[in-house]
Design an enzyme around this catalytic site. Sequence first.
Site, PDB file in Angstrom:
ATOM      1  N   ARG A 277       0.796  -1.227   0.000  1.00 38.56           N
ATOM      2  CA  ARG A 277       0.000   0.000   0.000  1.00 38.56           C
ATOM      3  C   ARG A 277       0.830   1.279   0.000  1.00 38.56           C
ATOM      4  O   ARG A 277       0.569   2.205  -0.769  1.00 38.56           O
ATOM      5  CB  ARG A 277      -0.897  -0.012   1.252  1.00 38.56           C
ATOM      6  CG  ARG A 277      -1.897   1.113   1.329  1.00 38.56           C
ATOM      7  CD  ARG A 277      -2.550   1.155   2.720  1.00 38.56           C
ATOM      8  NE  ARG A 277      -3.024  -0.148   3.145  1.00 38.56           N
ATOM      9  CZ  ARG A 277      -4.214  -0.656   2.840  1.00 38.56           C
ATOM     10  NH1 ARG A 277      -5.069   0.042   2.123  1.00 38.56           N
ATOM     11  NH2 ARG A 277      -4.573  -1.857   3.251  1.00 38.56           N
ATOM     12  N   CYS A 349     -26.351  -3.247  -7.757  1.00 38.68           N
ATOM     13  CA  CYS A 349     -27.537  -3.506  -6.941  1.00 38.68           C
ATOM     14  C   CYS A 349     -27.154  -4.063  -5.575  1.00 38.68           C
ATOM     15  O   CYS A 349     -27.413  -5.231  -5.272  1.00 38.68           O
ATOM     16  CB  CYS A 349     -28.458  -4.452  -7.680  1.00 38.68           C
ATOM     17  SG  CYS A 349     -28.844  -3.822  -9.308  1.00 38.68           S
TER      18      CYS A 349
HETATM   19  C1  LIG Z   1      -0.782  -7.943   1.922  1.00 39.45           C
HETATM   20  C2  LIG Z   1       0.563  -8.344   2.378  1.00 39.45           C
HETATM   21  C3  LIG Z   1       1.619  -7.422   2.390  1.00 39.45           C
HETATM   22  C4  LIG Z   1       1.456  -5.978   2.010  1.00 39.45           C
HETATM   23  O1  LIG Z   1       0.668  -5.279   2.900  1.00 39.45           O
HETATM   24  P1  LIG Z   1       0.528  -3.679   2.753  1.00 39.45           P
HETATM   25  O2  LIG Z   1      -0.349  -3.308   3.870  1.00 39.45           O
HETATM   26  O3  LIG Z   1      -0.085  -3.419   1.436  1.00 39.45           O
HETATM   27  O4  LIG Z   1       1.897  -3.103   2.877  1.00 39.45           O
HETATM   28  C5  LIG Z   1       2.861  -7.871   2.756  1.00 39.45           C
HETATM   29  N1  LIG Z   1       3.062  -9.161   3.116  1.00 39.45           N
HETATM   30  C6  LIG Z   1       2.072 -10.075   3.126  1.00 39.45           C
HETATM   31  C7  LIG Z   1       2.363 -11.464   3.530  1.00 39.45           C
HETATM   32  C8  LIG Z   1       0.794  -9.696   2.765  1.00 39.45           C
HETATM   33  O5  LIG Z   1      -0.194 -10.600   2.786  1.00 39.45           O
END
Ligand SMILES: *Cc1c(COP(=O)(O)O)cnc(C)c1O
Length: 431
Positions: A277, A349
Amino acid sequence: MHHFAVNRQGKLCCEEYPLEEIARQMGTPVYVYSHATLERHFKVFDEAFSSIPHIVCYSMKANSNGSVVRTFARLGSGADIVSGGELARAIAAGVSPKKIVYSGVGKSVPEIEEALRRGILMFNVESREELERINVIARRMRKRAPISIRVNPDVDPKTHPYISTGLKKNKFGINIRQAVEDYEWAARQPGLEVVGVDCHIGSQLTELSPFVDAAKRVRRLVDKLLAKGMPIRYVDIGGGLGIRYNDESPPSPKEYAKVVASVFQGLDITLILEPGRVLVANAGALVAEVLYTKKASPDSGKKERWFFIVDAAMNDLARPAMYGSYHAILPVGKAPARRVTADVVGPICESSDFLAKDRVLPLFKAGDLLAVMGAGAYGFSMSSNYNSRPRAAEVMVSGNRCEVVRERETIRDIFRKERVASFIKGSGVKR
Ligand SMILES: *Cc1c(COP(=O)(O)O)cnc(C)c1O
């Protein structure tokens, strides 16, 4: 920090490119990504860890578009993958297999085989049974699978329950107290090579303390394993650093890096980071057109409320429907001066089909464009064809250039893979 801003003509731009122009050329809904923002975010994150040997493995599930992944790969990024599809995408985008870590509770046999064939950096293993399966497959292929165990440190990340993963009650990882036993078992298997320890406690974390608590628990385990003679070379502390969607004040990558790196000081290990993210969310916006507006039937005595019905929906951006998430809504062109309280909703919907709720927004009219901000992470990658809606186009902007990085789906694309069962009357009739 991102590169979406209003220019002198009052038009919202991605870098130098007006979003209005993009909507005119590509139609709506359309995802728009800023290349400069992606590069900047990666560099800031990577440089924050410069005091310690490390690999940034971009967590692809946040946004797996090939141009996004390639942007990071060119800056030296690895990839954190969770499926065979993401493995193929990572390699296609130029990520070195030696920088790919494979996470997820449910890796299938063909997925494990393909990852072994490619020679990835390591499997982040989430259960004893998965260890056993990887061992069997690796032996059959006459290979040794590099593994780390994803430990569940049982810390509360203080985020939305659906995106917290490091609590005892979550399905992820192996309880940190039980992990030593599994490590000892793994170390004896000819098909497995113990190389690391892994944890990931959740997403959109806006405080440092859960990261520090988890890191300290992982450090204690690493010390224990090293004392037992296990050659731990990698410590993967996952992703999860939050961003500002509304009024959050998440730690900066620098602050995050400082506390995390300090926990592992003095160890001869390479740190692995799995940011998703924080690298992509603010680098993307979803542009939509207002189709209709209507006044909500007034509750007695309450002030007036509006619905802005737009052509983007929960199938395009699921986060508000799934987590009740906040995304800022900005006018793309010159905004009407009058402001009202409104919900921004899609055509699907479901009552959960909203992009924004109870916002004070300009009184948009049909034909106006708006931008849903912070949509670069878990936006397109979570999109679906629900309600038989073709998925949106994705474009990437760099300076004054704008190119399609995924074409808009057609209606034909939606049912291309379907067959009519032969026992249904009239199945021979051509569509
Ligand atoms: C989703 C995930 C991430 C990334 O998470 P962010 O919050 O997008 O930084 C990293 N490692 C694992 C194992 C994940 O499932």
